[in-house]
Design a protein around this motif. Structure first.
Motif, PDB file in Angstrom:
ATOM      1  N   ARG A 183      56.980  59.678  67.192  1.00 25.89           N
ATOM      2  CA  ARG A 183      57.010  60.466  68.440  1.00 25.89           C
ATOM      3  C   ARG A 183      58.437  60.821  68.854  1.00 25.89           C
ATOM      4  NH1 ARG A 183      51.884  60.256  71.997  1.00 25.89           N
ATOM      5  NH2 ARG A 183      50.500  59.165  70.603  1.00 25.89           N
ATOM      6  N   GLU A 187      54.337  55.322  66.542  1.00 26.30           N
ATOM      7  CA  GLU A 187      55.166  55.341  67.756  1.00 26.30           C
ATOM      8  C   GLU A 187      56.553  55.915  67.440  1.00 26.30           C
ATOM      9  OE1 GLU A 187      53.174  51.484  70.027  1.00 26.30           O
ATOM     10  OE2 GLU A 187      55.254  51.379  69.350  1.00 26.30           O
ATOM     11  N   ASN A 225      47.481  62.824  70.140  1.00 25.02           N
ATOM     12  CA  ASN A 225      48.771  62.461  70.753  1.00 25.02           C
ATOM     13  C   ASN A 225      48.870  62.887  72.209  1.00 25.02           C
ATOM     14  OD1 ASN A 225      49.740  61.254  68.479  1.00 25.02           O
ATOM     15  ND2 ASN A 225      50.970  62.993  67.802  1.00 25.02           N
ATOM     16  N   THR A 226      48.176  63.970  72.583  1.00 25.72           N
ATOM     17  CA  THR A 226      48.292  64.468  73.954  1.00 25.72           C
ATOM     18  C   THR A 226      47.085  64.073  74.802  1.00 25.72           C
ATOM     19  OG1 THR A 226      47.338  66.604  73.317  1.00 25.72           O
ATOM     20  CG2 THR A 226      49.737  66.427  73.300  1.00 25.72           C
ATOM     21  N   ASP A 281      53.867  64.753  73.768  1.00 23.09           N
ATOM     22  CA  ASP A 281      53.684  64.692  72.318  1.00 23.09           C
ATOM     23  C   ASP A 281      55.000  64.298  71.639  1.00 23.09           C
ATOM     24  OD1 ASP A 281      52.406  65.010  69.840  1.00 23.09           O
ATOM     25  OD2 ASP A 281      53.103  67.085  69.655  1.00 23.09           O
ATOM     26  N   LEU A 282      56.083  64.411  72.389  1.00 27.64           N
ATOM     27  CA  LEU A 282      57.416  64.130  71.852  1.00 27.64           C
ATOM     28  C   LEU A 282      58.205  63.423  72.949  1.00 27.64           C
ATOM     29  CD1 LEU A 282      59.270  64.848  69.383  1.00 27.64           C
ATOM     30  CD2 LEU A 282      59.972  66.860  70.657  1.00 27.64           C
ATOM     31  N   ARG A 283      58.969  62.414  72.564  1.00 28.92           N
ATOM     32  CA  ARG A 283      59.719  61.681  73.583  1.00 28.92           C
ATOM     33  C   ARG A 283      61.104  62.300  73.781  1.00 28.92           C
ATOM     34  NH1 ARG A 283      57.623  56.329  71.607  1.00 28.92           N
ATOM     35  NH2 ARG A 283      55.759  56.060  72.844  1.00 28.92           N
ATOM     36  N   ASP A 312      48.388  54.657  70.505  1.00 26.07           N
ATOM     37  CA  ASP A 312      48.460  54.689  69.037  1.00 26.07           C
ATOM     38  C   ASP A 312      47.600  53.577  68.434  1.00 26.07           C
ATOM     39  OD1 ASP A 312      50.163  56.886  68.905  1.00 26.07           O
ATOM     40  OD2 ASP A 312      51.916  55.640  69.238  1.00 26.07           O
TER      41      ASP A 312
END
Lengths: 241, 319
Positions: free
Chosen positions: A239, A236, A87-88, B50-52, A93
């Motif tokens: 997130r 998606e 993810n980072t 990593d998070l929106r 995706d």
């Protein structure tokens, strides 16, 4: 090197390194061998019927294998939190999903290839052609690929592999039982649902009997694409949480 | 380098963070300080893409992290609380995988990985399967994956949690080394932990930035001394000299209470609560009483006092 190929290599290596993948493969081949012995080698039968029976029983094994191979793909990464690396990293995706799907599809193809001695025995002792066998295996892989995509979608919904397994079996079961359900309904539902079914019409009525049609190939590709797209969209959406 | 403006995060109707705004310059080492649940991890995860975020903006090196997350990810290395490792891979293979994910060419990562292994003291275990390593080594592997692509910004979320004292010292030394090459953002709930490592602290509480500055700036003055530890060699008498020591300590101006004596390996240790720094007076009193002084330490105010003071002063209280 593209990120999709990087993820593909890691996932495929994980399948090859893991004893679970090989134990499942060995168990599936053992069951298939016993079924082949029980169904195909008892009494006099036409070689085409023997081949059809082989691909019929093999389709069940393939769907089961696809579910086992796919339920860990995303849920396990969430459980161990290794997904944070993906993810980072500058990876989309879609690249993650496609890389993992192709790895699972390759390992499934490898297991299917290990069963090829059975139809070859039919070919040597009967009158089936190589093309019939090829079409049967193409159908098995396309069926397996669509169930891998279904399993991956289930895997993207939760961090628990057991829950993913239950959900995947549920979704896969529904896709397999649409045809018998359609028979009890009136038009237009009957026609729509029977066309959506993943096993009876498109596989049993086509690939299993050695008939290759563009319609059936497109159906399985579309089904696979649909569930892979759902998987990407689920990742998606996650997130935001 | 980093500019965060009115950043907030909601889970449904519940506000988890914000709005918070802060800036971090190139080359700074900034500590995010806050109690558990303050929102530290939420901020760090949003900075690492990593998070929106629900609202607000994050700019890293002039690039908008919400609009162009892939571009920002190339500039960031993130070490979450639990390192994102694959237990079935060797350390070297894992770093190669992390480097390829970051788009590094083979020639570049072939040169960089041995450097990273050296920086994180993992060279000896490069061929080991990660699943067989201890927690301390796994934490280092987590740091190694975050710096393999030589990012400008390194984000570490509670990097010392779960480590033993020796591993904590090693991790602290490693972070000190990394400060020369990276802008660092590190979170912790232990004030002493990050005040030693960071140039500046951001205090987070109730989802808001409550204060920003050095430890001294945050506390408003030199660190408070709220307790003094005094140890003397125990004498041959029945109480080991505890009564004489207690009398001498109690008489010192500024001492509020003297704790019970603890006898360990021939010494008597007292915890002395005080209103101000009374170390000089306590030392003189003990020596004047003819007692053999072997230890005199101060205990500074900890996060709780600073944090409670900041929480109690709406709008901050520090700058």
């Amino acid at each position: 090197m593209s990120a999709t190929f990087t993820i593909y290599k890691r996932e495929l290596a994980a399948y090859v390194r893991s004893p679970v993948g090989w134990v499942v493969a060995a168990a599936a081949l053992l069951v298939q061998g016993i079924l082949f012995q029980a169904n195909a080698l008892q009494g006099e039968k036409l070689s085409a019927d023997v081949l059809r029976q082989f691909f019929w029983s093999m389709s069940g094994t393939t769907m089961f294998l696809a579910m086992i191979l796919s339920i860990r793909l995303i849920a396990e990464e969430r459980q161990t939190q290794s997904i944070v690396l993906l993810n980072t990293s500058p990876v989309s995706d879609a690249q993650i999903v496609v890389g993992k799907f192709l790895a699972a599809g390759t390992f499934l193809a490898l297991i299917l290839a290990l069963s090829v001695y059975m139809p070859l025995m039919i070919k040597v002792n009967g009158k089936v052609t190589g093309a019939q066998i090829f079409v049967g295996y193409l159908g098995l892989w396309l069926l397996g690929a669509s169930y891998l995509a279904i399993g991956m979608f289930a895997s993207s919904l939760t961090r628990h592999q057991l829950v993913a397994g239950v959900l995947g079996t549920l979704f896969g079961g529904v896709m397999t039982l649409l045809y018998p359900l359609a028979k009890k309904l009136d038009e237009p539902f009957k026609g729509v649902l029977s066309q959506m079914d993943a096993w009876w019409g498109h596989y049993q009525g086509g690939f299993m009997v050695g008939v290759l049609t563009l319609e059936n190939v497109v159906y399985y590709l579309a089904l696979t694409y649909f569930f892979l797209l759902l998987t990407v969209k689920t990742m998606e959406a996650k997130r935001w949480h | 380098m980093i500019k965060v403006t009115n950043l907030s995060k909601y889970y449904g109707a519940k506000r988890a963070l914000g709005p918070v705004s802060f800036e971090i310059d190139d080359g700074e080492a900034v500590g995010f300080l806050g109690l558990n649940g303050a929102g530290k991890t939420t901020v760090l995860r949003m900075l690492a893409c990593d998070l929106r975020p629900s609202d607000g903006s994050i700019s890293v090196g002039g690039v908008d992290a919400v609009a162009s997350p892939q571009e920002v990810k190339k500039r960031i290395g993130f070490v979450p609380e639990n390192p994102p490792i694959y237990a079935d891979m060797t350390v070297a293979d894992y770093l190669k995988f992390a480097a390829e994910l970051r788009g590094m060419r083979k020639a570049d990562y072939t040169r960089r990985i041995p450097e990273v292994l050296g920086l994180t003291h993992l060279t000896d275990v490069a061929g080991e399967v990660i699943g067989t390593l201890s927690h301390g080594y796994r934490q280092r592997v987590g740091v190694a994956q975050a710096i393999v692509h030589n990012p400008k910004l390194l984000i570490l979320d509670e990097p010392t949690r779960g480590l033993d004292p020796v591993q904590i010292i090693e991790m602290r030394a490693m972070i000190q080394d990394l400060k020369h090459a990276h802008t660092i953002l590190i979170s912790s709930h232990i004030l002493s932990e990050i005040s030693q490592t960071c140039d500046r602290l951001l205090v987070l509480g109730r989802g808001e930035i409550l204060g920003s500055g050095t430890e001294d700036e945050l506390t408003g003055h030199a660190p408070d001394v709220t307790q003094v530890i005094v140890a003397i060699t125990a004498s041959e008498t029945s109480d080991g000299g505890a009564a004489a020591a207690r009398a001498a300590l109690t008489a010192v101006d500024g001492v509020t209470t003297v704790g019970e004596a603890r006898r360990v390996h021939g010494t008597l240790t007292f915890a002395v609560a005080c209103e101000r720094d009374v170390r000089a007076a306590v030392g003189k009193a003990v020596i004047d009483a003819g007692l053999p002084l072997v230890r005199l330490d101060s205990v500074h105010s900890e996060l709780e006092q600073t944090f409670i003071r900041l929480v109690g002063a709406p709008g901050g209280g520090a700058n």
